[in-house]
Design an enzyme around this catalytic site. Structure first.
Site, PDB file in Angstrom:
ATOM      1  N   HIS A 151      21.654   3.099  32.721  1.00  0.00           N
ATOM      2  CA  HIS A 151      21.980   3.393  32.377  1.00  0.00           C
ATOM      3  C   HIS A 151      23.223   3.416  31.993  1.00  0.00           C
ATOM      4  CE1 HIS A 151      24.447   7.693  33.831  1.00  0.00           C
ATOM      5  NE2 HIS A 151      25.146   6.972  33.840  1.00  0.00           N
ATOM      6  N   GLY A 193       1.369  -0.905  -0.447  1.00  0.00           N
ATOM      7  CA  GLY A 193       0.308   0.110   0.120  1.00  0.00           C
ATOM      8  C   GLY A 193       0.671   1.585   0.760  1.00  0.00           C
ATOM      9  N   CYS A 236       1.857   2.994   2.151  1.00  0.00           N
ATOM     10  CA  CYS A 236       3.064   3.418   3.475  1.00  0.00           C
ATOM     11  C   CYS A 236       3.916   2.094   2.946  1.00  0.00           C
ATOM     12  CB  CYS A 236       2.438   1.954   5.159  1.00  0.00           C
ATOM     13  SG  CYS A 236       3.509   2.495   5.909  1.00  0.00           S
ATOM     14  N   GLY A 258     -10.213  -3.889  -6.363  1.00  0.00           N
ATOM     15  CA  GLY A 258     -11.546  -5.170  -6.866  1.00  0.00           C
ATOM     16  C   GLY A 258     -13.060  -3.866  -6.203  1.00  0.00           C
ATOM     17  N   THR A 303      -1.960  18.658   3.244  1.00  0.00           N
ATOM     18  CA  THR A 303      -3.059  19.076   3.803  1.00  0.00           C
ATOM     19  C   THR A 303      -4.048  18.390   4.512  1.00  0.00           C
ATOM     20  OG1 THR A 303      -4.227  19.854   1.750  1.00  0.00           O
ATOM     21  CG2 THR A 303      -3.297  21.838   2.940  1.00  0.00           C
ATOM     22  N   VAL A 342      -3.799  29.442   2.496  1.00  0.00           N
ATOM     23  CA  VAL A 342      -3.150  29.268   0.965  1.00  0.00           C
ATOM     24  C   VAL A 342      -4.954  29.056   0.392  1.00  0.00           C
ATOM     25  CG1 VAL A 342      -2.252  28.328  -0.681  1.00  0.00           C
ATOM     26  CG2 VAL A 342      -1.336  28.193   1.668  1.00  0.00           C
ATOM     27  N   ALA A 390      -0.851   3.840  10.278  1.00  0.00           N
ATOM     28  CA  ALA A 390      -0.314   2.035   9.948  1.00  0.00           C
ATOM     29  C   ALA A 390      -1.018   1.176  10.782  1.00  0.00           C
ATOM     30  CB  ALA A 390       0.567   1.909   9.608  1.00  0.00           C
TER      31      ALA A 390
HETATM   32  P1  NAD Z   1      -2.233  17.127   8.593  1.00  0.00           P
HETATM   33  O1  NAD Z   1      -3.330  16.439   8.809  1.00  0.00           O
HETATM   34  O2  NAD Z   1      -1.003  16.062   9.480  1.00  0.00           O
HETATM   35  O3  NAD Z   1      -1.809  18.486   8.410  1.00  0.00           O
HETATM   36  C1  NAD Z   1      -2.604  19.502   7.952  1.00  0.00           C
HETATM   37  C2  NAD Z   1      -1.954  20.530   8.141  1.00  0.00           C
HETATM   38  O4  NAD Z   1      -2.787  21.536   6.392  1.00  0.00           O
HETATM   39  C3  NAD Z   1      -2.669  21.113   9.084  1.00  0.00           C
HETATM   40  O5  NAD Z   1      -1.953  21.417   9.741  1.00  0.00           O
HETATM   41  C4  NAD Z   1      -4.011  22.484   8.606  1.00  0.00           C
HETATM   42  O6  NAD Z   1      -3.955  23.559   9.379  1.00  0.00           O
HETATM   43  C5  NAD Z   1      -2.966  22.573   7.126  1.00  0.00           C
HETATM   44  N1  NAD Z   1      -3.911  22.861   5.957  1.00  0.00           N
HETATM   45  C6  NAD Z   1      -4.823  22.664   5.782  1.00  0.00           C
HETATM   46  N2  NAD Z   1      -5.347  23.296   4.933  1.00  0.00           N
HETATM   47  C7  NAD Z   1      -4.838  24.939   5.092  1.00  0.00           C
HETATM   48  C8  NAD Z   1      -4.612  25.938   4.141  1.00  0.00           C
HETATM   49  N3  NAD Z   1      -5.454  25.853   2.835  1.00  0.00           N
HETATM   50  N4  NAD Z   1      -3.781  27.229   3.362  1.00  0.00           N
HETATM   51  C9  NAD Z   1      -2.502  26.452   4.488  1.00  0.00           C
HETATM   52  N5  NAD Z   1      -2.894  25.007   5.543  1.00  0.00           N
HETATM   53  C10 NAD Z   1      -3.435  24.137   5.739  1.00  0.00           C
HETATM   54  O7  NAD Z   1      -1.908  16.539   7.237  1.00  0.00           O
HETATM   55  P2  NAD Z   1      -0.559  15.384   5.850  1.00  0.00           P
HETATM   56  O8  NAD Z   1       0.512  15.828   6.672  1.00  0.00           O
HETATM   57  O9  NAD Z   1      -1.230  16.009   4.516  1.00  0.00           O
HETATM   58  O10 NAD Z   1      -0.703  14.049   6.482  1.00  0.00           O
HETATM   59  C11 NAD Z   1      -1.617  13.313   5.800  1.00  0.00           C
HETATM   60  C12 NAD Z   1      -2.396  12.473   6.980  1.00  0.00           C
HETATM   61  O11 NAD Z   1      -1.345  11.329   7.005  1.00  0.00           O
HETATM   62  C13 NAD Z   1      -2.526  12.354   8.658  1.00  0.00           C
HETATM   63  O12 NAD Z   1      -3.421  11.608   9.921  1.00  0.00           O
HETATM   64  C14 NAD Z   1      -1.239  12.211   8.917  1.00  0.00           C
HETATM   65  O13 NAD Z   1      -1.336  11.124   9.908  1.00  0.00           O
HETATM   66  C15 NAD Z   1      -0.286  10.995   8.514  1.00  0.00           C
HETATM   67  N6  NAD Z   1       0.982  10.630   7.642  1.00  0.00           N
HETATM   68  C16 NAD Z   1       1.379  10.164   9.307  1.00  0.00           C
HETATM   69  C17 NAD Z   1       2.668  10.269   9.106  1.00  0.00           C
HETATM   70  C18 NAD Z   1       3.402   9.932  10.414  1.00  0.00           C
HETATM   71  O14 NAD Z   1       3.190   8.835  11.687  1.00  0.00           O
HETATM   72  N7  NAD Z   1       4.818   9.926  10.991  1.00  0.00           N
HETATM   73  C19 NAD Z   1       3.587  10.216   8.137  1.00  0.00           C
HETATM   74  C20 NAD Z   1       2.990  10.844   7.381  1.00  0.00           C
HETATM   75  C21 NAD Z   1       1.497  10.536   6.975  1.00  0.00           C
END
Ligand code: NAD
Length: 462
Positions: free
Chosen positions: A441, A40, A42, A115, A267, A233, A317
């Site tokens: 430690h 997928g 991830c 699917g 976003t 934005v 994930a």
């Molecule tokens: P996110 O929801 O973490 O962050 C999106 C950000 O975009 C928010 O802070 C929001 O306020 C901002 N935003 C939205 N509209 C905007 C605008 N018009 N102008 C400026 N800023 C705006 O989303 P992401 O970073 O895209 O990640 C997506 C998903 O993937 C999340 O659920 C995340 O948990 C998951 N993910 C997790 C990991 C990890 O666990 N390490 C890594 C990558 C992705």
């Protein structure tokens, strides 16, 4: 036409784990996947490739900033981007092949193609229709862009394009200071790109503990990332290969623009359910476009289940994996369980940021009586030895019972350290239980124990 006990749609961490557990529980299982490789988002274009680039770029940062003071002299390495991308691909390939091996080992059929569910008990893949007593939808999520922005995966990219840029850009605008924006933004900042993050809110990483947000932003700024907060934005236009991002500053509604060679749109993501036939099947959806499920992850259509990013909850994930195991148990007539109160979240920057349970802000909102135990990595000998002593561990515990309610860590190895708190929370432990546990430690883990001590009579090394 083959007959199965279970057909899983999607071979991401939710789907492939569900398939393996179903097979282990004695169910004849198939998994539908349309990509050329299993794993997928991830494994192919998410968690795993980004970790490879985070690791490589961190090594460069160490060479440039810390080698000389450790007595390692000489020129810092230069970036061979092509080689870095093939290292990343090698890591991905190793992992996706690993899933293929696990499928063979567990006698799971991989139905290659996309699917759909023409009716309950049937899954169509290409021209073939297979039958299954139970169907698990684990089709994941896709980037959610903004109106006015078209992702071309060339210069206006989602995380997928950001993992395979043809070269390291000179400038990058990152829209959204969430997990993807900050992980990928810090990769490119370390490789020499001028990175500017535009965030709608007045703080980064929504949902995180407020103190961590502030410290994290400070540390990222030091690494060269620029932040414009409160920036909504509006659009991105591309002209002769140059991108212009237009945004409105929320404090005074003034409009501003930013030019960048590459724009990363980070976003958020949305459930990927296109082409599954959910409408004609009559599957109930939530207001936010997720598949509605009951406590056994079954939809309103009997025998059709859903897990992972297509249902509500954090798009992580490991949350999908847990649901994958639990739904398999339910289908096999056992008791499947996921403790949604103890799902860790990790941002794999340097330093790492990790959290579990309640934030201080959430406890305040709830009006709950709590206490805070905080310990800075500055008092941790091991963190000091590797020049990563700027962060802290913060544990929140119930004021009366001392039961741990949450933990927030910014510092070396935070993504691993958080799990001792997760285990403690699973067992309903008190902060004192953690504080009385001997910690080796010198380790970073001692900072967790010290934070637990700080919930009681006080930490030692501060
Ligand atoms: P996110 O929801 O973490 O962050 C999106 C950000 O975009 C928010 O802070 C929001 O306020 C901002 N935003 C939205 N509209 C905007 C605008 N018009 N102008 C400026 N800023 C705006 O989303 P992401 O970073 O895209 O990640 C997506 C998903 O993937 C999340 O659920 C995340 O948990 C998951 N993910 C997790 C990991 C990890 O666990 N390490 C890594 C990558 C992705």
């Amino acid at each position: 036409m083959a007959q199965y006990d279970v057909i899983v749609i999607g071979a991401g961490p939710g789907g492939y784990v569900a398939a393996i557990r179903c097979a282990q529980l004695g169910l004849k299982t198939a998994c539908v996947e349309g990509r050329d490789t299993l794993g997928g988002t991830c494994l192919n274009v998410g968690c795993i490739p980004s970790k490879a680039l985070l690791h490589a770029s961190h090594q460069l940062h160490e060479a440039e900033h810390n080698f000389a003071r450790m007595g390692l002299k000489g020129k810092s390495p230069s970036v061979d981007w092509k080689q870095m991308l093939s290292y990343k691909q090698e890591v991905v390939d190793g992992n996706t092949k690993g899933i293929e091996f696990l499928f063979k080992k567990n006698k799971i059929d991989w139905l290659k193609g996309w699917g759909s569910i023409p009716e309950a008990g049937k899954v169509k893949v290409g021209d073939e229709v297979h039958t299954a007593k139970s169907i698990i939808i684990a089709s994941g999520s896709e980037p959610a862009s903004l109106p006015g922005i078209e992702i071309d995966e060339k210069t206006v990219v989602s995380s997928t394009g950001a993992l395979s840029l043809p070269k390291v850009p000179k400038t990058m605008a990152v829209i959204g200071a969430g997990v993807i924006g900050l992980e990928m933004g810090s990769v490119y900042a370390r490789l020499g790109t001028q990175v500017t993050v535009l965030e709608f809110l007045d703080h980064i990483t929504p949902g995180m503990d407020g103190e961590v947000q502030k410290q994290f932003q400070k540390m990222l700024k030091k690494q060269g990332l620029d932040f414009t907060l409160g920036a909504a934005v509006q659009s991105v236009t591309t002209d002769k290969g140059k991108n212009t991002v237009t945004y409105k500053l929320r404090k005074d509604d003034s409009e501003a623009t930013l030019e960048a060679e590459v724009v990363l749109v980070a976003t958020g993501r949305k459930p990927y359910v296109a082409g599954l036939g959910l409408d004609s099947l009559g599957i109930e959806m939530t207001k936010r476009g997720q598949i509605a499920v009951n406590s056994s992850w079954e939809t309103n259509v009997p025998g059709v289940y859903a897990i992972g990013d297509v249902i509500e909850g954090p798009m992580l994930a490991h949350k999908a994996e847990d649901e994958g195991m639990a739904v398999a148990e339910c289908i096999a007539g056992k008791h499947g369980h996921v403790n949604y109160g103890v799902i860790p979240g990790v941002i794999y920057t340097a330093p790492e940021v990790a959290s579990v349970g309640a934030t201080e802000e959430a406890l305040k909102d709830e009006g709950r009586a709590y206490k805070v135990g905080k310990f800075p990595f500055m008092g941790n000998a091991r963190a000091k030895a590797i020049f990563q002593a700027e962060g802290f561990v913060k544990i929140l515990a119930d004021k009366e019972t001392d039961r741990i309610l949450g933990a927030h860590i910014i510092g070396p190895g935070a993504g691993d350290l958080i799990h001792e708190v997760c285990v403690a929370m699973e067992f309903g432990a008190s902060a004192q239980d953690l504080a009385l546990t001997c910690h080796a430690h010198p380790t970073y883990s001692e900072a967790v124990r010290e934070a637990a001590l700080a919930c009681g009579d006080g930490a030692i090394h501060v």
